[in-house]
Each structure stands twice: as structure tokens, then as C-alpha cells.
Design a protein around this motif. Sequence first.
Motif, PDB file in Angstrom:
ATOM      1  N   VAL A   1     -36.874  -9.408  11.361  1.00 52.28           N
ATOM      2  CA  VAL A   1     -35.541  -9.650  10.820  1.00 52.28           C
ATOM      3  C   VAL A   1     -35.698 -10.348   9.477  1.00 52.28           C
ATOM      4  N   LEU A   2     -35.055  -9.778   8.475  1.00 44.71           N
ATOM      5  CA  LEU A   2     -35.050 -10.367   7.139  1.00 44.71           C
ATOM      6  C   LEU A   2     -33.616 -10.574   6.696  1.00 44.71           C
ATOM      7  N   ASP A   3     -33.354 -11.708   6.113  1.00 45.61           N
ATOM      8  CA  ASP A   3     -32.052 -11.983   5.517  1.00 45.61           C
ATOM      9  C   ASP A   3     -32.258 -11.944   4.013  1.00 45.61           C
ATOM     10  N   LEU A   4     -31.846 -10.838   3.398  1.00 51.30           N
ATOM     11  CA  LEU A   4     -32.099 -10.647   1.976  1.00 51.30           C
ATOM     12  C   LEU A   4     -30.903 -11.062   1.146  1.00 51.30           C
ATOM     13  N   ASP A   5     -31.205 -11.468  -0.052  1.00 52.66           N
ATOM     14  CA  ASP A   5     -30.189 -11.833  -1.022  1.00 52.66           C
ATOM     15  C   ASP A   5     -29.387 -10.588  -1.404  1.00 52.66           C
ATOM     16  N   ASN A   6     -28.360 -10.757  -2.190  1.00 58.84           N
ATOM     17  CA  ASN A   6     -27.563  -9.605  -2.613  1.00 58.84           C
ATOM     18  C   ASN A   6     -28.094  -8.992  -3.904  1.00 58.84           C
ATOM     19  N   THR A   7     -29.343  -9.292  -4.232  1.00 57.80           N
ATOM     20  CA  THR A   7     -30.011  -8.655  -5.360  1.00 57.80           C
ATOM     21  C   THR A   7     -31.084  -7.729  -4.809  1.00 57.80           C
ATOM     22  N   PHE A   8     -31.616  -6.884  -5.660  1.00 63.74           N
ATOM     23  CA  PHE A   8     -32.608  -5.920  -5.203  1.00 63.74           C
ATOM     24  C   PHE A   8     -33.891  -6.066  -6.015  1.00 63.74           C
ATOM     25  N   ALA A   9     -34.618  -7.144  -5.763  1.00 66.17           N
ATOM     26  CA  ALA A   9     -35.930  -7.345  -6.388  1.00 66.17           C
ATOM     27  C   ALA A   9     -36.925  -6.378  -5.749  1.00 66.17           C
ATOM     28  N   PRO A  10     -38.024  -6.105  -6.414  1.00 63.56           N
ATOM     29  CA  PRO A  10     -38.990  -5.135  -5.879  1.00 63.56           C
ATOM     30  C   PRO A  10     -39.449  -5.424  -4.447  1.00 63.56           C
ATOM     31  N   GLU A  11     -39.693  -6.682  -4.119  1.00 61.12           N
ATOM     32  CA  GLU A  11     -40.131  -6.997  -2.752  1.00 61.12           C
ATOM     33  C   GLU A  11     -39.012  -6.768  -1.729  1.00 61.12           C
ATOM     34  N   GLN A  12     -37.773  -6.951  -2.145  1.00 58.05           N
ATOM     35  CA  GLN A  12     -36.650  -6.678  -1.249  1.00 58.05           C
ATOM     36  C   GLN A  12     -36.490  -5.177  -1.040  1.00 58.05           C
ATOM     37  N   VAL A  13     -36.650  -4.400  -2.081  1.00 60.53           N
ATOM     38  CA  VAL A  13     -36.566  -2.947  -1.970  1.00 60.53           C
ATOM     39  C   VAL A  13     -37.644  -2.438  -1.023  1.00 60.53           C
ATOM     40  N   GLN A  14     -38.850  -2.988  -1.136  1.00 58.95           N
ATOM     41  CA  GLN A  14     -39.934  -2.589  -0.242  1.00 58.95           C
ATOM     42  C   GLN A  14     -39.588  -2.908   1.216  1.00 58.95           C
ATOM     43  N   ALA A  15     -39.013  -4.071   1.457  1.00 59.79           N
ATOM     44  CA  ALA A  15     -38.616  -4.442   2.820  1.00 59.79           C
ATOM     45  C   ALA A  15     -37.532  -3.512   3.343  1.00 59.79           C
ATOM     46  N   LEU A  16     -36.576  -3.163   2.496  1.00 60.96           N
ATOM     47  CA  LEU A  16     -35.509  -2.252   2.905  1.00 60.96           C
ATOM     48  C   LEU A  16     -36.059  -0.873   3.256  1.00 60.96           C
ATOM     49  N   ARG A  17     -37.007  -0.411   2.478  1.00 58.72           N
ATOM     50  CA  ARG A  17     -37.594   0.904   2.743  1.00 58.72           C
ATOM     51  C   ARG A  17     -38.385   0.928   4.050  1.00 58.72           C
ATOM     52  N   GLN A  18     -38.934  -0.201   4.453  1.00 60.53           N
ATOM     53  CA  GLN A  18     -39.728  -0.268   5.672  1.00 60.53           C
ATOM     54  C   GLN A  18     -38.892  -0.572   6.914  1.00 60.53           C
ATOM     55  N   ALA A  19     -37.655  -0.978   6.726  1.00 62.58           N
ATOM     56  CA  ALA A  19     -36.810  -1.395   7.849  1.00 62.58           C
ATOM     57  C   ALA A  19     -36.403  -0.209   8.715  1.00 62.58           C
ATOM     58  N   ASP A  20     -36.352  -0.438  10.017  1.00 59.82           N
ATOM     59  CA  ASP A  20     -35.847   0.572  10.945  1.00 59.82           C
ATOM     60  C   ASP A  20     -34.327   0.681  10.829  1.00 59.82           C
ATOM     61  N   VAL A  21     -33.675  -0.474  10.694  1.00 62.34           N
ATOM     62  CA  VAL A  21     -32.211  -0.549  10.580  1.00 62.34           C
ATOM     63  C   VAL A  21     -31.884  -1.544   9.479  1.00 62.34           C
ATOM     64  N   VAL A  22     -30.926  -1.182   8.640  1.00 60.85           N
ATOM     65  CA  VAL A  22     -30.443  -2.076   7.595  1.00 60.85           C
ATOM     66  C   VAL A  22     -28.993  -2.410   7.927  1.00 60.85           C
ATOM     67  N   LEU A  23     -28.730  -3.681   8.169  1.00 61.57           N
ATOM     68  CA  LEU A  23     -27.363  -4.132   8.435  1.00 61.57           C
ATOM     69  C   LEU A  23     -26.765  -4.659   7.143  1.00 61.57           C
ATOM     70  N   VAL A  24     -25.625  -4.111   6.761  1.00 64.19           N
ATOM     71  CA  VAL A  24     -24.907  -4.565   5.577  1.00 64.19           C
ATOM     72  C   VAL A  24     -23.692  -5.347   6.076  1.00 64.19           C
ATOM     73  N   VAL A  25     -23.692  -6.638   5.787  1.00 63.83           N
ATOM     74  CA  VAL A  25     -22.611  -7.511   6.241  1.00 63.83           C
ATOM     75  C   VAL A  25     -21.501  -7.499   5.191  1.00 63.83           C
ATOM     76  N   ILE A  26     -20.290  -7.222   5.652  1.00 68.77           N
ATOM     77  CA  ILE A  26     -19.141  -7.124   4.748  1.00 68.77           C
ATOM     78  C   ILE A  26     -17.984  -7.969   5.278  1.00 68.77           C
ATOM     79  N   ARG A  27     -17.070  -8.271   4.381  1.00 65.75           N
ATOM     80  CA  ARG A  27     -15.751  -8.776   4.766  1.00 65.75           C
ATOM     81  C   ARG A  27     -14.775  -7.662   4.418  1.00 65.75           C
ATOM     82  N   LEU A  28     -13.635  -7.673   5.027  1.00 64.78           N
ATOM     83  CA  LEU A  28     -12.672  -6.596   4.833  1.00 64.78           C
ATOM     84  C   LEU A  28     -11.650  -6.935   3.748  1.00 64.78           C
ATOM     85  N   ASP A  29     -12.145  -7.449   2.624  1.00 66.24           N
ATOM     86  CA  ASP A  29     -11.277  -7.665   1.473  1.00 66.24           C
ATOM     87  C   ASP A  29     -11.701  -6.714   0.355  1.00 66.24           C
ATOM     88  N   PHE A  30     -10.831  -6.515  -0.599  1.00 68.69           N
ATOM     89  CA  PHE A  30     -11.050  -5.514  -1.635  1.00 68.69           C
ATOM     90  C   PHE A  30     -12.338  -5.749  -2.410  1.00 68.69           C
TER      91      PHE A  30
END
Length: 82
Positions: A1-30
Motif C-alpha cells: 500500500v502506497l499513499d502517493l502525493d497528487n504529483t507524478f514524480a518518476p518514482e510515483q509513476v513507477q509505483a503506479l505502473r507496478q500496482a495491481d489496483v490504483v485507488l483514486v480518492v475523490i470528493r464529490l465537489d466540482f
Amino acid sequence: VLDLDNTFAPEQVQALRQADVVLVVIRLDFACLRNARRALDYLGQLGIAADRVQLVANRHGQPKELPADKAEEALGVKIAYY
């Protein structure tokens, strides 16, 4: 489990590519939905399959939020968890 920032640095992109599931946490505002749409588009550009991305609606039930069905329509993704 990784809690990534809302930026996409190279190491974060690598983690995202290796992840089985990517959870995107949102709020329901515009503003959050606009940013989530951009993030989902970018994940697609990175080659992350849409079936590996799931949405999580945080703080669901707050005043002045958009209805979940409208958020799903705008994002093109079903909300998996509330």
C-alpha cells in the motif's frame, strides 16, 4: 500500500505502473471532480489500464456535493467505495 502525493514524480509513476489496483480518492465537489478527470486521463496516458483504477468517494454525504451518479457520468468511472 502506497499513499502517493497528487504529483507524478518518476518514482510515483513507477509505483503506479507496478500496482495491481490504483485507488483514486475523490470528493464529490466540482473542483475535485475536475482534478480527478485530469488525473484519470493522465493515468491512461501512462498506460495504466482503466480496469486497475477504482474510485473512492471520501466524505460522501456533505452539503453541496454533486450526486454520485452525476460524478460517475462526468468521470466515466463507477465509484467503487464510499
